[in-house]
Design a protein around this motif. Structure first.
Motif, PDB file in Angstrom:
ATOM      1  N   GLU A   1       0.860  -1.168   0.000  1.00  0.00           N
ATOM      2  CA  GLU A   1       0.000   0.000   0.000  1.00  0.00           C
ATOM      3  C   GLU A   1       0.906   1.230   0.000  1.00  0.00           C
ATOM      4  N   ILE A   2       0.327   2.405  -0.014  1.00  0.00           N
ATOM      5  CA  ILE A   2       1.111   3.634  -0.051  1.00  0.00           C
ATOM      6  C   ILE A   2       1.951   3.746   1.227  1.00  0.00           C
ATOM      7  N   HIS A   3       3.248   4.022   1.043  1.00  0.00           N
ATOM      8  CA  HIS A   3       4.146   4.269   2.166  1.00  0.00           C
ATOM      9  C   HIS A   3       5.358   5.045   1.686  1.00  0.00           C
ATOM     10  N   ILE A   4       6.118   5.585   2.634  1.00  0.00           N
ATOM     11  CA  ILE A   4       7.298   6.409   2.335  1.00  0.00           C
ATOM     12  C   ILE A   4       8.497   5.832   3.081  1.00  0.00           C
ATOM     13  N   VAL A   5       9.636   5.795   2.387  1.00  0.00           N
ATOM     14  CA  VAL A   5      10.892   5.369   3.004  1.00  0.00           C
ATOM     15  C   VAL A   5      11.921   6.474   2.785  1.00  0.00           C
ATOM     16  N   LEU A   6      12.583   6.904   3.863  1.00  0.00           N
ATOM     17  CA  LEU A   6      13.598   7.950   3.814  1.00  0.00           C
ATOM     18  C   LEU A   6      14.989   7.318   3.863  1.00  0.00           C
ATOM     19  N   HIS A   7      15.927   7.888   3.080  1.00  0.00           N
ATOM     20  CA  HIS A   7      17.313   7.405   3.080  1.00  0.00           C
ATOM     21  C   HIS A   7      18.252   8.602   3.194  1.00  0.00           C
ATOM     22  N   LEU A   8      19.152   8.567   4.177  1.00  0.00           N
ATOM     23  CA  LEU A   8      20.197   9.581   4.271  1.00  0.00           C
ATOM     24  C   LEU A   8      21.301   9.168   3.307  1.00  0.00           C
ATOM     25  N   ILE A   9      21.509   9.957   2.256  1.00  0.00           N
ATOM     26  CA  ILE A   9      22.499   9.632   1.225  1.00  0.00           C
ATOM     27  C   ILE A   9      23.863  10.211   1.582  1.00  0.00           C
ATOM     28  N   SER A  10      23.878  11.443   2.075  1.00  0.00           N
ATOM     29  CA  SER A  10      25.152  12.049   2.465  1.00  0.00           C
ATOM     30  C   SER A  10      24.916  13.090   3.546  1.00  0.00           C
ATOM     31  N   TRP A  11      25.988  13.403   4.286  1.00  0.00           N
ATOM     32  CA  TRP A  11      25.940  14.403   5.343  1.00  0.00           C
ATOM     33  C   TRP A  11      27.328  15.009   5.438  1.00  0.00           C
ATOM     34  N   VAL A  12      27.405  16.310   5.217  1.00  0.00           N
ATOM     35  CA  VAL A  12      28.674  17.021   5.261  1.00  0.00           C
ATOM     36  C   VAL A  12      28.548  18.166   6.259  1.00  0.00           C
ATOM     37  N   SER A  13      29.473  18.249   7.191  1.00  0.00           N
ATOM     38  CA  SER A  13      29.501  19.352   8.152  1.00  0.00           C
ATOM     39  C   SER A  13      30.283  20.509   7.564  1.00  0.00           C
ATOM     40  N   GLY A  14      29.786  21.727   7.773  1.00  0.00           N
ATOM     41  CA  GLY A  14      30.464  22.915   7.257  1.00  0.00           C
ATOM     42  C   GLY A  14      31.654  23.303   8.115  1.00  0.00           C
ATOM     43  N   HIS A  15      32.640  23.857   7.463  1.00  0.00           N
ATOM     44  CA  HIS A  15      33.846  24.312   8.155  1.00  0.00           C
ATOM     45  C   HIS A  15      34.303  25.646   7.583  1.00  0.00           C
ATOM     46  N   THR A  16      34.945  26.406   8.438  1.00  0.00           N
ATOM     47  CA  THR A  16      35.639  27.618   8.014  1.00  0.00           C
ATOM     48  C   THR A  16      37.103  27.438   8.407  1.00  0.00           C
ATOM     49  N   MET A  17      37.908  28.428   8.144  1.00  0.00           N
ATOM     50  CA  MET A  17      39.319  28.346   8.543  1.00  0.00           C
ATOM     51  C   MET A  17      39.462  28.321  10.071  1.00  0.00           C
ATOM     52  N   GLN A  18      38.423  28.745  10.778  1.00  0.00           N
ATOM     53  CA  GLN A  18      38.459  28.723  12.243  1.00  0.00           C
ATOM     54  C   GLN A  18      37.858  27.440  12.815  1.00  0.00           C
ATOM     55  N   GLY A  19      37.361  26.540  11.973  1.00  0.00           N
ATOM     56  CA  GLY A  19      36.794  25.284  12.448  1.00  0.00           C
ATOM     57  C   GLY A  19      35.354  25.099  12.000  1.00  0.00           C
ATOM     58  N   PRO A  20      34.641  24.161  12.625  1.00  0.00           N
ATOM     59  CA  PRO A  20      33.253  23.883  12.240  1.00  0.00           C
ATOM     60  C   PRO A  20      32.369  25.121  12.406  1.00  0.00           C
ATOM     61  N   ASP A  21      31.469  25.335  11.438  1.00  0.00           N
ATOM     62  CA  ASP A  21      30.581  26.500  11.512  1.00  0.00           C
ATOM     63  C   ASP A  21      29.163  26.143  11.967  1.00  0.00           C
ATOM     64  N   GLY A  22      28.892  24.856  12.211  1.00  0.00           N
ATOM     65  CA  GLY A  22      27.585  24.438  12.696  1.00  0.00           C
ATOM     66  C   GLY A  22      26.535  24.226  11.621  1.00  0.00           C
ATOM     67  N   LEU A  23      26.859  24.565  10.371  1.00  0.00           N
ATOM     68  CA  LEU A  23      25.910  24.366   9.276  1.00  0.00           C
ATOM     69  C   LEU A  23      26.204  23.036   8.600  1.00  0.00           C
ATOM     70  N   ASN A  24      25.187  22.205   8.460  1.00  0.00           N
ATOM     71  CA  ASN A  24      25.330  20.883   7.841  1.00  0.00           C
ATOM     72  C   ASN A  24      24.556  20.862   6.530  1.00  0.00           C
ATOM     73  N   THR A  25      25.011  20.042   5.610  1.00  0.00           N
ATOM     74  CA  THR A  25      24.301  19.838   4.348  1.00  0.00           C
ATOM     75  C   THR A  25      24.138  18.342   4.152  1.00  0.00           C
ATOM     76  N   SER A  26      22.901  17.930   3.919  1.00  0.00           N
ATOM     77  CA  SER A  26      22.597  16.522   3.710  1.00  0.00           C
ATOM     78  C   SER A  26      21.809  16.338   2.429  1.00  0.00           C
TER      79      SER A  26
END
Length: 118
Positions: A22-47
């Motif tokens: 029947e109708i259903h939805i399946v989610l898949h995390l394909i990728s996850w990259v954490s953002g960084h600056t020259m000072q370190g992680p910036d807290g922004l993620n992209t998935s």
């Protein structure tokens, strides 16, 4: 965000809970990259998240996928800095029994998010 009304349907991460036809939805995390600056992680993620919408007919699968896309594409709120549709495809999968199929419409989304509201 557009209106997003679906009948109660199963939504699972990774795989359907059972052999559903029947109708259903399946989610898949394909990728996850954490953002960084020259000072370190910036807290922004992209998935990249793939959302597979299944149904017993093409119309069912495409209809759910279209509603998911309408609701999510361009969404911004809470920890989400932006959700953007990035592609769509359709397939048909054979069931365990002869002549049994289920249809799938898959949509990919690029999601920019923070772990907090900062």
């Amino acid at each position: 965000m557009a209106a997003f009304a679906l009948p109660p349907i199963a939504v699972n991460w990774g795989e359907a809970a059972t052999d559903q036809h029947e109708i259903h939805i399946v989610l898949h995390l394909i990728s996850w990259v954490s953002g960084h600056t020259m000072q370190g992680p910036d807290g922004l993620n992209t998935s990249r998240v793939q959302i597979d919408c299944y149904g017993p007919t093409w119309a069912d699968a495409r209809g759910v996928a279209g509603r998911v896309r309408a609701a999510l594409d361009g969404y911004r709120g809470g920890v989400f800095r932006g959700i953007f549709a990035d592609g769509m495809r359709q397939t048909r999968e054979a069931g365990a029994n002869a002549g049994e199929s289920i249809y799938r419409a898959s949509a990919d989304f690029i999601i920019h998010w923070r772990t907090s509201h900062a």
